[in-house]
Design a protein around this motif. Structure first.
Motif, mmCIF file in Angstrom:
data_model
loop_
_atom_site.group_PDB
_atom_site.id
_atom_site.type_symbol
_atom_site.label_atom_id
_atom_site.label_comp_id
_atom_site.label_asym_id
_atom_site.label_seq_id
_atom_site.Cartn_x
_atom_site.Cartn_y
_atom_site.Cartn_z
ATOM 1 N N MET A 134 0.740 -1.007 0.101
ATOM 2 C CA MET A 134 -0.186 -0.203 0.288
ATOM 3 C C MET A 134 1.082 1.126 0.237
ATOM 4 O O MET A 134 1.839 0.959 0.660
ATOM 5 C CB MET A 134 -1.208 0.185 0.809
ATOM 6 C CG MET A 134 -1.684 1.543 1.297
ATOM 7 S SD MET A 134 -2.935 1.287 2.247
ATOM 8 C CE MET A 134 -4.400 0.292 2.032
ATOM 9 N N LEU A 135 0.562 2.050 -0.839
ATOM 10 C CA LEU A 135 1.217 3.324 -0.706
ATOM 11 C C LEU A 135 0.311 4.431 0.577
ATOM 12 O O LEU A 135 -0.969 4.743 0.764
ATOM 13 C CB LEU A 135 1.387 4.676 -2.286
ATOM 14 C CG LEU A 135 1.538 5.665 -2.161
ATOM 15 C CD1 LEU A 135 2.766 5.712 -2.235
ATOM 16 C CD2 LEU A 135 0.821 6.453 -3.602
ATOM 17 N N LEU A 136 1.353 4.929 1.047
ATOM 18 C CA LEU A 136 0.861 5.970 2.326
ATOM 19 C C LEU A 136 1.529 7.641 1.520
ATOM 20 O O LEU A 136 2.437 7.660 0.753
ATOM 21 C CB LEU A 136 1.901 5.809 3.449
ATOM 22 C CG LEU A 136 1.385 7.033 3.941
ATOM 23 C CD1 LEU A 136 -0.497 7.288 4.644
ATOM 24 C CD2 LEU A 136 1.784 6.144 5.697
ATOM 25 N N ALA A 137 -0.428 8.108 1.446
ATOM 26 C CA ALA A 137 -0.049 9.700 0.835
ATOM 27 C C ALA A 137 0.149 10.520 1.699
ATOM 28 O O ALA A 137 -1.671 10.516 2.395
ATOM 29 C CB ALA A 137 -0.629 9.821 -0.622
ATOM 30 N N ILE A 138 0.664 11.334 1.955
ATOM 31 C CA ILE A 138 0.967 12.634 3.260
ATOM 32 C C ILE A 138 0.921 13.954 2.505
ATOM 33 O O ILE A 138 2.049 14.182 1.757
ATOM 34 C CB ILE A 138 1.808 12.093 4.395
ATOM 35 C CG1 ILE A 138 1.711 10.922 5.092
ATOM 36 C CG2 ILE A 138 1.017 13.281 5.640
ATOM 37 C CD1 ILE A 138 2.467 10.503 5.968
ATOM 38 N N ASN A 139 -0.343 14.843 2.802
ATOM 39 C CA ASN A 139 0.346 16.306 2.528
ATOM 40 C C ASN A 139 0.231 16.930 3.725
ATOM 41 O O ASN A 139 -0.592 17.026 4.342
ATOM 42 C CB ASN A 139 -0.883 16.934 1.850
ATOM 43 C CG ASN A 139 -0.793 18.633 1.548
ATOM 44 O OD1 ASN A 139 0.293 18.507 0.771
ATOM 45 N ND2 ASN A 139 -1.795 19.084 1.924
ATOM 46 N N VAL A 168 -5.045 -1.029 9.276
ATOM 47 C CA VAL A 168 -4.162 -1.249 8.108
ATOM 48 C C VAL A 168 -2.712 -1.446 8.756
ATOM 49 O O VAL A 168 -3.228 -0.360 9.814
ATOM 50 C CB VAL A 168 -4.048 0.249 7.636
ATOM 51 C CG1 VAL A 168 -2.201 0.089 6.765
ATOM 52 C CG2 VAL A 168 -5.382 -0.084 6.598
ATOM 53 N N SER A 169 -1.993 -2.342 8.900
ATOM 54 C CA SER A 169 -0.486 -2.560 9.439
ATOM 55 C C SER A 169 -0.068 -1.303 9.084
ATOM 56 O O SER A 169 0.254 -1.464 8.068
ATOM 57 C CB SER A 169 -0.228 -3.437 9.145
ATOM 58 O OG SER A 169 0.835 -3.929 10.144
ATOM 59 N N PRO A 170 1.157 -1.149 9.875
ATOM 60 C CA PRO A 170 2.732 0.070 9.586
ATOM 61 C C PRO A 170 2.857 -1.464 8.558
ATOM 62 O O PRO A 170 4.306 -0.527 7.877
ATOM 63 C CB PRO A 170 3.080 0.190 10.338
ATOM 64 C CG PRO A 170 1.895 0.073 11.478
ATOM 65 C CD PRO A 170 0.915 -0.854 11.595
ATOM 66 N N LEU A 171 3.186 -2.145 8.729
ATOM 67 C CA LEU A 171 4.210 -3.154 7.821
ATOM 68 C C LEU A 171 3.149 -3.560 5.926
ATOM 69 O O LEU A 171 3.861 -3.842 5.293
ATOM 70 C CB LEU A 171 3.758 -4.899 8.455
ATOM 71 C CG LEU A 171 4.242 -4.462 9.772
ATOM 72 C CD1 LEU A 171 4.244 -5.933 10.336
ATOM 73 C CD2 LEU A 171 5.636 -3.813 10.036
ATOM 74 N N GLU A 172 2.071 -3.248 6.604
ATOM 75 C CA GLU A 172 1.252 -2.938 4.699
ATOM 76 C C GLU A 172 1.501 -1.879 3.939
ATOM 77 O O GLU A 172 1.964 -1.404 2.583
ATOM 78 C CB GLU A 172 -0.101 -3.316 4.975
ATOM 79 C CG GLU A 172 -0.968 -4.408 5.609
ATOM 80 C CD GLU A 172 -1.946 -4.319 5.605
ATOM 81 O OE1 GLU A 172 -2.504 -4.235 5.133
ATOM 82 O OE2 GLU A 172 -2.838 -4.314 6.933
ATOM 83 N N ILE A 173 2.729 -0.534 4.199
ATOM 84 C CA ILE A 173 2.761 -0.428 3.379
ATOM 85 C C ILE A 173 3.802 0.058 3.143
ATOM 86 O O ILE A 173 5.214 -0.227 3.769
ATOM 87 C CB ILE A 173 3.392 1.404 4.738
ATOM 88 C CG1 ILE A 173 1.951 1.382 5.351
ATOM 89 C CG2 ILE A 173 3.013 2.712 3.633
ATOM 90 C CD1 ILE A 173 0.584 2.231 4.616
ATOM 91 N N ASP A 174 4.472 -0.109 1.853
ATOM 92 C CA ASP A 174 5.162 -0.626 1.172
ATOM 93 C C ASP A 174 5.845 0.741 0.540
ATOM 94 O O ASP A 174 7.393 0.558 -0.075
ATOM 95 C CB ASP A 174 5.219 -1.756 -0.184
ATOM 96 C CG ASP A 174 3.673 -1.246 -0.920
ATOM 97 O OD1 ASP A 174 3.661 -0.397 -0.492
ATOM 98 O OD2 ASP A 174 3.683 -2.401 -1.101
#
Length: 268
Positions: free
Chosen positions: A1-6, A53-59
C-alpha cells in the motif's frame, strides 16, 4: 500500500492507495508544529489502525509539505513506523507539469499535486483552487503549464479574524447556507457576509483569471476547506474534489516509482 501525506497549515491529510490505485482510506490530523516525531508516529499508527491497516502493509510513501517545521518530523515518523522508501515532492521528482513562474521551487507541493490531479480530470486551460488557511488560485494554460496564481485569505480565516477582533460578533457555522442574503440579526448578517462575500470574491477572481488565460469557459477544480454553502453561492460552477491533492500525490509517485525502484536495486 502507498501512504500519501500532505502537510498543510491547518491539517495533515493522509491517504492509503491500494496496489490497483484505488484510494482505500483518507484521514486528517491537526497540523501542530509542536508535535515531536514520536508523537507523530503514534498518531499515524493509530490512524492506520482505525482503518484496519498495519504499518507493515505500507511499502511506499510520498510526502508533500508547506510547513517546514513539520516536514522533517513527519519524515522521521514515517521511517520509524515503516521501512518503506519515501519520496518528497520537490526538485528531483517529475510531475509532468511545467511551472512557468519566476521561482518554480516556491510553488507549494500541495498546489503542484492539485494541478497534476486536476489535469487528469479536465482538459486545460483550467483553474485550480485550494483552500486551507489561505485560498490559493492557480492558472493552467492550454498547454497544461502553471502560469501563476493569487493568494487570498480563506473564508475561515476571515471569519476567525472578525470574531477575534470585534467585541460582539458571534462565531457562525459556514457549512450551512445563510437563511437570507439580508440578515435580520447580527449572526445572520455575519453568516451572509462571509458566505456571499466569499462567493462574490471567488467569482470575481475566477472571471479575471479566465480573462488572463483568454479562456472564458475554463473549468474550475477546487479542493480543501471550501464549504458547500460558498460553492453553492458562487455563480461559477466549481468541481469540488476533497481528495484532489492525495490523487495528485499518487500520480506523481506513479510517475517516479519505477525510477526509484531501479535506484534501490542498484544500491542493494
Amino acid at each position: 500500500m502507498l501512504l500519501a501525506i500532505n502537510i498543510g497549515n491547518s491539517n495533515i491529510t493522509c491517504g492509503g492507495f491500494a496496489p490497483d490505485g484505488k484510494l482505500a482510506f483518507s484521514s486528517k490530523l491537526y497540523s501542530d508544529a509542536a508535535l515531536s516525531s514520536d508523537e507523530l508516529t503514534y498518531k499515524l499508527i493509530n490512524m492506520l489502525d482505525l482503518y484496519g491497516v498495519s504499518p507493515l502493509e505500507i511499502d511506499h510513501a510520498i510526502l508533500s509539505s508547506v510547513v517546514p517545521a513539520l516536514t522533517s518530523r513527519v519524515r522521521e515518523a514515517i521511517t520509524k513506523m515503516s521501512q518503506a522508501p519515501l519520496m518528497t515532492v520537490g526538485p528531483g521528482l517529475k510531475s509532468g507539469v511545467r511551472i512557468r513562474m519566476d521561482n518554480p521551487a516556491q510553488l507549494g507541493g500541495e498546489l503542484l499535486c492539485a494541478a497534476v490531479a486536476a489535469l487528469r480530470l479536465e482538459k486545460p486551460p483550467l483553474l485550480v483552487m485550494n483552500l486551507d488557511t489561505a485560498a490559493t488560485l492557480l492558472a493552467v494554460d492550454a498547454e497544461g503549464s502553471i502560469m501563476g496564481g493569487a493568494i487570498l485569505p480563506a473564508p475561515g480565516l476571515a471569519l476567525t479574524a472578525l470574531v477575534r477582533n470585534t467585541a460582539q460578533l458571534p462565531q457562525v457555522e459556514l457549512e450551512s447556507a445563510p437563511r437570507s442574503l439580508l440578515g435580520s440579526n447580527t449572526a445572520d448578517s455575519l453568516h451572509s457576509g462571509i458566505v456571499n462575500g466569499s462567493a462574490a470574491m471567488l467569482d470575481g477572481m475566477i472571471r479575471r483569471f479566465r480573462q488572463a488565460l483568454k479562456a472564458p469557459a475554463a473549468p474550475v477544480i477546487a479542493t480543501g476547506s471550501l464549504p458547500k454553502s460558498i460553492r453553492d453561492a458562487c455563480d461559477t460552477p466549481i468541481l469540488y474534489r476533497e481528495t484532489l491533492i492525495l490523487e495528485g500525490l499518487y500520480a506523481i509517485w506513479q510517475r517516479n516509482a519505477r525510477r526509484l525502484d531501479k535506484k534501490i536495486e542498484k544500491n542493494t
